[in-house]
Design an enzyme around this catalytic site. Structure first.
Site, mmCIF file in Angstrom:
data_model
loop_
_atom_site.group_PDB
_atom_site.id
_atom_site.type_symbol
_atom_site.label_atom_id
_atom_site.label_comp_id
_atom_site.label_asym_id
_atom_site.label_seq_id
_atom_site.Cartn_x
_atom_site.Cartn_y
_atom_site.Cartn_z
ATOM 1 N N GLY C 47 -34.384 23.713 42.515
ATOM 2 C CA GLY C 47 -33.959 25.053 41.677
ATOM 3 C C GLY C 47 -33.910 26.194 41.825
ATOM 4 N N CYS C 256 -6.911 15.260 23.602
ATOM 5 C CA CYS C 256 -5.953 15.753 25.000
ATOM 6 C C CYS C 256 -4.772 15.266 24.342
ATOM 7 C CB CYS C 256 -6.931 14.549 26.419
ATOM 8 S SG CYS C 256 -5.679 15.159 27.677
ATOM 9 N N CYS C 259 -3.485 12.256 27.526
ATOM 10 C CA CYS C 259 -4.435 10.596 27.687
ATOM 11 C C CYS C 259 -5.191 10.648 26.476
ATOM 12 C CB CYS C 259 -5.245 10.820 28.844
ATOM 13 S SG CYS C 259 -7.119 11.875 28.118
ATOM 14 N N CYS C 281 -6.855 17.343 29.011
ATOM 15 C CA CYS C 281 -8.162 18.085 29.323
ATOM 16 C C CYS C 281 -8.108 18.563 30.822
ATOM 17 C CB CYS C 281 -8.241 15.810 30.428
ATOM 18 S SG CYS C 281 -8.454 14.666 29.148
ATOM 19 N N CYS C 287 -8.032 12.691 33.485
ATOM 20 C CA CYS C 287 -6.649 12.518 32.892
ATOM 21 C C CYS C 287 -5.742 11.420 33.135
ATOM 22 C CB CYS C 287 -6.279 13.916 32.597
ATOM 23 S SG CYS C 287 -5.300 13.842 30.954
#
Lengths: 265, 237, 331
Positions: C47, C256, C259, C281, C287
């Site tokens: 970080g 979605c 899909c 998606c 997807c």
């Protein structure tokens, strides 16, 4: 007074010894020593260039003095020299146990976040992670500095100068500091606004028992607020003592000049 | 200062005061020199001497409002003795808070603070609850005939007599062991003068030591135990 | 300099596949070593923003120069690269970066998340969980999470060093004060390994939980700001929040349209000039994998699913010609 016990003094909160600050060859302040006790209000007066702001910056840990020491009575470990402790610790001290109220609110406020967030920031800084609590503390403190709660989400720049100073005070006091430094807190304000702010500061200092160092050129401010006075000229403390004693029976030529220069109202 | 008996409340010795006016060619004004002076429990010492003889200056010095050039002012502060000429400001503040009351000639008050708050504030500073302090303040204000309608107002707009009575109330609201009074009855009418006399005598009765300046012979006779002539000190010097 | 010559990226195999006239993966070996040192430091201090000497790249800042430099420094000839932009493999930026490395490093490229060993991304983390042998490289525009509050770099570095992060919550406080909830929906600040507050780059907060204890190595490159930082595998990544306003991710009422996935981040796609739209998606590979596996959405017509009593989110295969929808125009 045969076996009279000695007067017991509390431990000083701040102990300043032989403090000198030079800007190159130029002297900012020279060989200043004083103790500040819990709940005591110390006024530092002098004209611009007298070294009072330099002194304030040094004793409030914002600037390291060339010589001398500034020791603070920490809650956990007694007297520690500000400039010998780690920077992390010094900064923690500055945002918990201390407050600094600047002459220009822009130096002391976050101008791009709301009044409430300005007050809440110090709580978040010491780990408060409960929004509801932070919010209610902010409300409480805005009330205590007599601000309109309805404006808690407004930005500081929408407030008047006097309100910005109130906000600065609330922001500082929210962590219940033991020591607050104020640099010309009322200059730049209208006289009536100044008066109300002084009343507020006086009331808070009395009820909360906060020790205070106030730098100002206004003898009226110190007459009202401070218990004790230091008069500075050319970097030196030329006179110090009880506020009313220094103002009513000034000993040093410069203090006499200063006191006699006040225009009667 | 080693042989003070239990009744001594304040003792000044070798006290000298002069003013130097640096901005007026360094003129030196002698006021008094080597003042030796004791105030005991339950007595009221009247400072005597013609006007301009330094009575007020002495009284202010005893309150540490003026700074004597030499000497000591020993004050019995609770169990301890404090020399006001050598004490630190912090100690003097404490002595003034608990031990030493002072009524000045003119009211010097904090602007914009209500009369009732002015009078009750010192009590809150001593640890009384707000309500208890308020009650005592109301009692003393009523006794000094300050109309209740004025209690919530700052005294800056009051008449001279009213201001002086507020001034007296601010001090007499507390039972100070030592009281310094600078012409407390100067601008008061007969009734109020009587009240102040009664207040002073009550203070004596509870054992306070009082040092005061009173122009009014009637008041002097009513409250005085003995007098101390300030000019003595100058003549002796 | 012997190690430079011996480096695997200089193997003959790679030389033959990559275009001539460039060093392997465009950057010279010295630069790559410098970047790798920054990466190692970043991995060692999760970080923490490590400054590095960002190079001029043959594309403007803001087009992923930081990510490209990181990718160039970690990629080897045997790697398979996937590049996504807004979740899609077929956007201009993604296509260009992919072909850049195909050309300068000769590496294999893919659009399939599971096949990739290095994935460079902007704005998304793939929906398919990543594994230990993958590296995810983020393109970062503004690496400093404290910047909005504190313009001075010296001060922000000090704030990181001393863990003075109270101010980070100020922005969350402001959201709740104004809108009653935390409205920040992307670039949502996180605390890494309980120590450094980090900008996750402008990914939706939907993806934040995927960063937590992710098996893959996550590297972040900011070209213009000249910073690199990292989250090593299996590192704690916690989104900042309040006790009484805990962190939550976005949810949708729809699945979605293509899909039928109910667990993926959806993009709104405008389908005509009359306000028609559907949700699909954002992760195009995810997807596609689902559709290949036989999942079908409602084609943007919730009424259809309702009429046919298809359980929302997973319509039976073959019922809807979903593939005809303009799924590619998602930029």
């Amino acid at each position: 007074m045969t076996a009279a016990p000695a007067f017991r003094m509390p431990d000083p909160l701040l102990q300043v010894r032989g403090l000198t600050h030079r800007y190159g060859p130029h002297i900012g302040c020279r060989d200043v020593s004083f103790d500040l006790y819990p709940g005591e209000v110390l006024g530092i007066v002098g004209e611009s260039g007298s070294g009072k702001t330099t002194l304030l910056k040094c004793v409030s840990g914002q600037m390291e003095p060339t010589e001398g020491s500034v020791e603070y009575e920490t809650r956990d470990a007694g007297l520690i020299d500000l400039f010998r402790m780690s920077e992390a610790r010094r900064r923690l001290l500055m945002r918990t146990d201390w407050g600094i109220v600047y002459q220009n609110p822009r130096d002391g406020l976050r101008m791009r976040v709301s009044a409430g967030a300005n007050v809440g920031e110090r709580l978040m800084a010491i780990g408060d992670r409960h929004y509801g609590h932070i919010r209610s503390e902010a409300v409480d403190w805005l009330e205590r500095v007599e601000m309109d709660i309805g404006r808690i989400d407004d930005m500081p720049h929408t407030f008047s100068g006097g309100m910005q100073q109130r906000l600065q005070i609330a922001r500082n006091l929210v962590t219940k500091p033991r020591l607050v430094f104020m640099d010309e807190p009322t200059s730049g304000l209208d006289v009536s606004v100044q008066a109300r702010l002084l009343d507020l500061v006086r009331g808070l200092v009395r009820t909360l028992g906060i020790a205070c160092v106030i730098v100002t050129h206004d003898l009226g401010v110190v007459r009202l607020l401070s218990h004790r006075l230091m008069v500075m000229k050319g970097g030196n403390v030329v006179e110090s003592g009880l506020t009313d004693q220094v103002l009513d029976d000034p000993q040093h030529p410069y203090t006499q000049l200063l006191v006699s220069s006040i225009l009667p109202v | 200062m080693t042989q003070f008996d239990d009744t001594v409340m304040l003792h000044a010795q070798g006290l000298s005061k002069h003013f130097v006016l640096h901005n007026q060619g360094g003129v030196k004004i002698d006021v008094f020199e080597k003042v030796e002076f004791t105030a005991r429990q339950g007595e009221c010492v009247i400072l005597a001497g013609p006007s301009g003889s330094g009575k007020s200056t002495l009284l202010r010095s005893l309150y540490a409002n003026y700074k004597p050039q030499a000497g000591s002012i020993y004050v019995r502060h609770g169990e301890a003795w404090v020399d006001l000429c050598a004490a630190r400001p912090f100690q003097i503040m404490e002595v003034r808070r608990d031990t030493l009351g002072y009524v000045s000639q003119f009211l010097r008050v904090i602007p914009r603070v209500a009369t009732l708050d002015l009078v009750s504030e010192p009590l809150i500073g001593q640890g009384l609850t707000e309500e208890a302090a308020r009650k005592r303040a109301e009692t003393i204000l009523a006794r000094l005939r300050i109309p209740e309608a004025l209690w919530s107002l700052p005294p800056s707009t009051f008449s001279g007599g009213e201001q002086q009575r507020v001034n007296i109330a601010m001090t007499f609201v507390q039972d100070y062991p030592i009281l310094l009074l600078d012409e407390p009855t100067a601008s008061l009418d007969k009734d109020n003068r009587e009240t102040v006399i009664a207040l002073i005598n009550e203070a004596k009765g509870r054992g306070a030591a009082i040092i005061g300046i009173f122009h009014d012979a009637e008041v002097r006779a009513a409250v005085g135990t003995r007098s101390y002539d300030v000019t003595e000190a100058r003549q002796a010097a | 300099m012997a190690d430079v010559i011996d480096h695997p990226s200089r193997t003959a195999a790679a030389e033959t596949r990559a275009a001539t006239g460039y060093n392997f993966a465009y950057l010279d070996e010295q630069t790559k070593r410098m970047i790798r040192r920054a990466i190692l430091k970043g991995v060692a201090v999760p970080g923490y923003q490590v400054p590095f000497g960002s190079r001029e790249m043959p594309l403007p800042y803001g087009w992923g120069t930081g990510g490209i430099q990181v990718t160039a420094a970690v990629i080897g000839p045997d790697d398979t690269l996937k590049v996504i932009d807004q979740g899609a493999d077929d956007t201009t930026n993604a296509v260009n970066i992919r072909s850049f490395f195909a050309k300068t490093a000769g590496v294999a490229t893919t659009e399939k998340t599971v096949e990739a060993s290095v994935i460079q991304t902007r704005h998304r983390i793939p929906e398919t969980p990543l594994s230990e042998d993958q590296i995810l490289v983020y393109q970062v525009p503004i690496p400093e999470p404290l910047r909005w509050l504190e313009p001075r770099e010296t001060e922000t570095r000090k704030m990181h060093a001393l863990e003075e992060y109270g101010a980070m919550h100020v922005s969350l406080y402001e959201d709740i004060a104004k809108y009653g909830r935390i409205t920040k929906s992307y670039n949502y600040p996180v605390k890494v390994n309980g120590r450094y507050v980090m900008s996750p780059s402008p990914i939706p907060k939907f993806d934040n939980p995927k960063m937590d204890r992710m098996p893959a190595l996550q590297l972040f490159g900011a070209g213009r700001e000249k910073r690199i930082y990292a989250v090593p595998p299996y590192t704690r990544v916690k989104s900042l929040d309040f006790e009484d306003h805990p962190f939550t991710i976005e949810t949708w009422d729809q699945c979605c349209a293509l899909c039928g996935a109910g667990d993926s981040y959806l993009d709104e796609v405008v389908t005509d000039d009359k306000g028609g739209k559907m949700y699909v998606c954002s992760d195009s590979d995810y997807c596609e994998q689902r559709r290949e596996a036989g999942h079908v959405g409602d084609g943007g017509d919730p009424a259809y699913a309702a009429r046919n009593q298809i359980p929302a989110g997973d319509a039976p295969a073959g019922d809807e010609p979903a593939g005809d929808e303009p799924a590619g125009d998602k930029q």
